[in-house]
Scaffold this motif. Structure first.
Motif, short mmCIF file in Angstrom:
data_model
loop_
_atom_site.label_atom_id
_atom_site.label_comp_id
_atom_site.label_asym_id
_atom_site.label_seq_id
_atom_site.Cartn_x
_atom_site.Cartn_y
_atom_site.Cartn_z
N ARG A 156 0.85 -1.20 0.00
CA ARG A 156 0.00 0.00 0.00
C ARG A 156 0.87 1.24 0.00
N ILE A 157 0.51 2.20 -0.82
CA ILE A 157 1.20 3.49 -0.84
C ILE A 157 0.27 4.56 -0.29
N ASN A 158 0.76 5.32 0.67
CA ASN A 158 -0.05 6.41 1.25
C ASN A 158 0.25 7.75 0.61
N VAL A 159 1.54 8.00 0.37
CA VAL A 159 1.96 9.29 -0.14
C VAL A 159 3.09 9.08 -1.15
N MET A 160 3.06 9.85 -2.21
CA MET A 160 4.21 9.94 -3.12
C MET A 160 4.46 11.40 -3.41
N GLY A 161 5.71 11.71 -3.72
CA GLY A 161 6.00 13.10 -4.01
C GLY A 161 7.47 13.34 -4.30
N TRP A 162 7.84 14.61 -4.19
CA TRP A 162 9.17 15.04 -4.56
C TRP A 162 9.74 16.01 -3.54
N TYR A 163 11.02 15.84 -3.26
CA TYR A 163 11.82 16.78 -2.49
C TYR A 163 12.99 17.21 -3.36
N ARG A 164 13.67 18.26 -2.93
CA ARG A 164 14.87 18.67 -3.63
C ARG A 164 15.89 19.23 -2.65
N GLN A 165 17.15 19.17 -3.07
CA GLN A 165 18.23 19.70 -2.24
C GLN A 165 19.20 20.44 -3.13
N TRP B 265 4.69 -2.00 7.71
CA TRP B 265 4.31 -0.80 8.45
C TRP B 265 4.70 0.37 7.58
N LEU B 266 4.06 1.50 7.79
CA LEU B 266 4.34 2.65 6.95
C LEU B 266 5.77 3.15 7.18
N SER B 267 6.52 3.25 6.10
CA SER B 267 7.91 3.69 6.17
C SER B 267 8.19 4.66 5.03
N ASP B 268 9.22 5.49 5.24
CA ASP B 268 9.67 6.43 4.21
C ASP B 268 10.66 5.74 3.28
N TYR B 269 10.51 6.00 1.99
CA TYR B 269 11.45 5.50 1.00
C TYR B 269 11.86 6.66 0.10
N TRP B 270 13.11 6.59 -0.36
CA TRP B 270 13.66 7.66 -1.19
C TRP B 270 14.29 7.09 -2.46
N GLY B 271 14.18 7.84 -3.53
CA GLY B 271 14.93 7.51 -4.74
C GLY B 271 16.37 7.98 -4.60
N GLN B 272 17.16 7.68 -5.62
CA GLN B 272 18.58 8.01 -5.56
C GLN B 272 18.85 9.47 -5.92
N GLY B 273 17.86 10.13 -6.47
CA GLY B 273 17.99 11.54 -6.82
C GLY B 273 18.37 11.74 -8.27
#
Length: 121
Positions: free
Chosen positions: A30-39, A106-114
């Motif tokens: 199950r996916i609750n949230v998807m989106g984008w961050y930047r640095q 359980w709900l966890s945060d996942y990140w792409g490699q950028g």
């Protein structure tokens, strides 16, 4: 094992458009949230845009009005469309998801490699 893989980015002309996509794969329940961050160099990672499965969006003030986040739930993919790119949009863009997987139910945060986005003037 869950993976988020971004595509798109690169060198973009100021004033031009940007399209990014990110596909989540693995034993996802199950996916609750998807989106984008930047640095940006020398700065903290910041949210760009997020979208919940319920349809709630959140945009950073700096991109409101020129940014759209969307998902294809059947493909576990999130998209980012931006227009009128500015030099200050230059950053590494990271895909982000909050989800449950079969190996981590359980709900966890996942990140792409950028993916690097550089806006040239």
């Amino acid at each position: 094992q869950v993976h988020l893989v971004e595509s798109g980015g690169g060198l973009v002309q100021a004033g031009g458009p940007l399209s990014l996509s990110c596909a989540a794969s693995g034993n996802i329940l199950r996916i609750n949230v998807m989106g984008w961050y930047r640095q940006a160099p020398g700065k903290q990672r910041e949210v760009v845009a997020t979208l919940t499965t319920g349809g709630t969006t959140h945009y950073a003030d700096s991109v409101k009005g020129r940014c759209t986040v969307s998902t294809d739930n059947a493909k576990n993919t999130v998209y980012l469309q931006m227009s009128s790119l500015r030099p200050e949009d230059t950053a590494v863009y990271y895909c982000y998801a909050i989800l449950q997987s079969a190996t981590a139910p359980w709900l966890s945060d996942y990140w792409g490699q950028g993916t690097q986005v550089t806006v040239s003037t």
